[in-house]
Motif scaffolding. Structure first.
Motif, mmCIF file in Angstrom:
data_model
loop_
_atom_site.group_PDB
_atom_site.id
_atom_site.type_symbol
_atom_site.label_atom_id
_atom_site.label_comp_id
_atom_site.label_asym_id
_atom_site.label_seq_id
_atom_site.Cartn_x
_atom_site.Cartn_y
_atom_site.Cartn_z
ATOM 1 N N GLY A 1 0.795 -1.232 0.000
ATOM 2 C CA GLY A 1 0.000 0.000 0.000
ATOM 3 C C GLY A 1 0.822 1.274 0.000
ATOM 4 N N GLY A 2 2.126 1.171 -0.209
ATOM 5 C CA GLY A 2 2.991 2.354 -0.181
ATOM 6 C C GLY A 2 3.168 2.990 -1.551
ATOM 7 N N THR A 3 3.999 4.009 -1.578
ATOM 8 C CA THR A 3 4.283 4.737 -2.819
ATOM 9 C C THR A 3 5.699 4.407 -3.270
ATOM 10 N N PRO A 4 5.852 3.877 -4.475
ATOM 11 C CA PRO A 4 7.199 3.524 -4.940
ATOM 12 C C PRO A 4 8.006 4.765 -5.312
ATOM 13 N N ILE A 5 9.311 4.573 -5.544
ATOM 14 C CA ILE A 5 10.162 5.724 -5.870
ATOM 15 C C ILE A 5 9.764 6.318 -7.220
ATOM 16 N N ASN A 6 10.047 7.592 -7.364
ATOM 17 C CA ASN A 6 9.765 8.364 -8.583
ATOM 18 C C ASN A 6 8.274 8.524 -8.861
ATOM 19 N N VAL A 7 7.465 8.355 -7.825
ATOM 20 C CA VAL A 7 6.046 8.735 -7.918
ATOM 21 C C VAL A 7 5.894 9.942 -6.999
ATOM 22 N N PHE A 8 5.593 11.079 -7.629
ATOM 23 C CA PHE A 8 5.535 12.334 -6.885
ATOM 24 C C PHE A 8 4.112 12.882 -6.968
ATOM 25 N N PRO A 9 3.613 13.484 -5.897
ATOM 26 C CA PRO A 9 2.265 14.042 -5.979
ATOM 27 C C PRO A 9 2.215 15.185 -6.985
ATOM 28 N N ASP A 10 1.106 15.270 -7.698
ATOM 29 C CA ASP A 10 0.940 16.359 -8.665
ATOM 30 C C ASP A 10 0.305 17.536 -7.947
ATOM 31 N N THR A 11 1.102 18.556 -7.736
ATOM 32 C CA THR A 11 0.590 19.715 -7.003
ATOM 33 C C THR A 11 -0.086 20.712 -7.931
ATOM 34 N N GLY A 12 -0.095 20.365 -9.227
ATOM 35 C CA GLY A 12 -0.823 21.193 -10.180
ATOM 36 C C GLY A 12 -0.083 22.440 -10.606
ATOM 37 N N ASP A 13 1.145 22.613 -10.137
ATOM 38 C CA ASP A 13 1.880 23.819 -10.514
ATOM 39 C C ASP A 13 2.899 23.540 -11.614
ATOM 40 N N GLY A 14 2.764 22.357 -12.229
ATOM 41 C CA GLY A 14 3.658 22.011 -13.327
ATOM 42 C C GLY A 14 5.098 21.864 -12.873
ATOM 43 N N SER A 15 5.281 21.547 -11.607
ATOM 44 C CA SER A 15 6.644 21.544 -11.074
ATOM 45 C C SER A 15 7.508 20.507 -11.773
ATOM 46 N N ARG A 16 8.753 20.823 -11.796
ATOM 47 C CA ARG A 16 9.701 20.013 -12.530
ATOM 48 C C ARG A 16 10.652 19.375 -11.516
ATOM 49 N N ILE A 17 11.006 18.131 -11.780
ATOM 50 C CA ILE A 17 11.921 17.461 -10.862
ATOM 51 C C ILE A 17 13.334 17.958 -11.124
ATOM 52 N N ASP A 18 13.974 18.433 -10.099
ATOM 53 C CA ASP A 18 15.383 18.792 -10.267
ATOM 54 C C ASP A 18 16.196 17.521 -10.231
ATOM 55 N N HIS A 19 17.085 17.396 -11.190
ATOM 56 C CA HIS A 19 17.876 16.175 -11.169
ATOM 57 C C HIS A 19 18.907 16.245 -10.067
#
Ligand code: FES
Ligand SMILES: [Fe+2]
Length: 461
Positions: free
Chosen positions: A372-390
């Protein structure tokens, strides 16, 4: 070696399977945007599910069940309308949420359509690809890893439809040692068969082998280790008779961004690459070579309206597999292992450390989802189009290219250009343009070097 059950657990991606449930937590590419420009309706498959992708006339993407719920006509023949996709047979119209919004041959006051709802998944465009999310709501962030949001430069997308399971493709990327034989000795053999064998030591095949022979002559070998990080893993590589403080051992090379994005180029130089092995079903993988060529700011690069996509054939006109370029050789490794390779029969050695490391990570992430957990590289969508910093852990700063044997063996004695003659780059739709930009960059470098030379001393009168 894996048990039959473990092998199935790690490879099968259909609905309800352990790995399929994990995969349904991620966005997956389902088509190239360029394909929708040519035809706004496309039959697609992802994680074992047949679907139809369309873009309606107001620009909204839909990804819906493949057959009309009236009498099963395939929706790949549908007509995109201002809103939704219309079945060509009797005109039922479906919107991007799968709701039937018109049944035009029914009486005008009929509410029949309100009971009709087909399967539908969210779809979005990013970086010249259309991405789909098949999991439970809410959909997570669609992560914009660096190259997908790249401004400037020239991007090119090359696809191959590979007749085998996706894990074989990822495991090849987790296997840094194979270059010596697959891209060295086997490459030589292919060139020999084609009557093109060269003794130029700068050729990839020769350089890979001679470096390995030097290693063996001094009794050394290459050591590998798995280095996990917050996005996946890198492969630690060192020569057994060197010290462990080398960055290739400490930080590692060629990151895998879980679940299946690989970044073999170390973030240096003009050419940047993602290799993406998308599971269409258990025995078909859409391999995407996602390339960005980033030229210095002084070089004027034309703006790309659409990132071009080409599907590269696996076989030549005589029906023979094409093996005379690097990715074509990797593909031998992928599909010749079988539809889903039988890992109960394999024999892994110490040089397979990173293969084992990837499988362990995959199994752990499947467990996370099972619990029931969240795997890696699944990020919540905050709706601000945020980009993952590498992270500097996954993307390393490049060093002087001459330190990397890969750069050396990609060079071809002045005739061509790095990678263009011996790798999938040769299939770039804009190959000539890219070669021209490379030429301009080389000229710029020469001019800069000449300008930096001290002026010749003036002879005394
Ligand atoms: S089969 Fe689609 S409207 Fe009849
Ligand atoms: Fe390879």
């Amino acid at each position: 070696m894996l048990s039959k059950e473990q092998n199935e657990r790690l490879t099968k991606v259909g609905p309800g399977t352990p790995c399929g449930e994990l995969m349904r937590r991620y966005w997956h590419p389902v088509a190239a945007s360029a394909d929708l420009v040519k035809n706004p309706v496309k039959r697609v498959k992802i994680l074992g599910e047949d679907l139809v992708l369309y873009k309606d006339r107001s620009g909204v993407l839909g990804l819906i069940g493949p057959r009309c719920l009236h009498r099963a006509v395939h929706m790949e023949y549908g007509i995109p309308e201002e809103t939704g996709l219309r079945c060509p047979y009797h005109g039922w119209l479906y919107d991007h949420k799968g709701s039937c919004i018109e049944t035009p041959l029914e009486p005008p006051d009929s509410t029949f359509k309100d009971k009709i709802k087909t399967k539908a998944y969210p779809a979005r465009e990013m970086g010249g690809l259309v991405w789909a999310y098949l999991g439970k709501e809410p959909a997570p962030l669609l992560p914009c890893w660096d190259l997908f949001g790249q401004e400037g430069g020239i991007r090119q997308i090359m696809g191959h439809m590979i007749p085998c399971n996706w894990l074989q493709v990822v495991e090849n990327g987790g296997d840094p040692g194979h270059g010596v034989y697959l891209h060295g000795r086997y490459f030589q053999y292919v060139l020999e068969r084609e009557g093109k064998l060269s003794d130029d030591t700068r050729h990839r095949s020769n350089a890979a082998l001679s470096q390995h022979q030097e290693l063996m002559k001094r009794g050394a070998y290459t050591k590998y280790r798995t280095i996990y990080n917050q996005y996946g893993m890198t492969k630690g590589v060192m020569t057994s008779d060197e010290t462990e403080d080398d960055v290739n051992w400490q930080v590692g090379v060629s990151p895998v961004v879980f679940p299946y994005l690989r970044n073999p180029d170390r973030g240096a130089g003009i050419r940047r690459v993602y290799q993406i092995g998308v599971p269409l079903d258990d025995t078909t993988t859409w391999h995407i070579s996602y390339h960005a060529y980033l030229f210095p700011p002084e070089i004027e690069v034309p703006k790309q309206e659409v990132i071009p996509y080409v599907e590269v054939p696996l076989k030549d006109e005589n029906g023979n597999y094409i093996h005379n370029y690097v990715l074509g050789q990797d593909m031998v490794a992928w599909y010749s292992q079988g539809d889903i390779t039988d890992r109960t029969e394999e024999h892994l050695g110490v040089s397979d450390n990173c293969i084992i490391g990837y499988r362990k990570m995959l199994d752990e992430q499947i467990k996370v989802v099972e619990q029931g957990g969240t795997p890696i590289n699944v990020f919540p969508d905050t709706g601000d189009g945020s980009r993952i910093d590498h992270s500097p852990v996954t993307w390393r700063e490049g060093r002087d290219g001459s330190q990397y044997y890969r750069y050396n063996y990609h060079q071809k004695g002045g005739a061509g250009r790095t990678y263009m003659e011996d790798d999938v780059d040769g299939y770039c739709p804009d190959k000539d343009l890219i070669l021209d930009l490379y030429r301009q960059t080389a000229e710029l470098g020469r001019n800069k070097a000449a300008a930096a030379q001290p002026a010749s001393p003036v002879a005394p009168e």
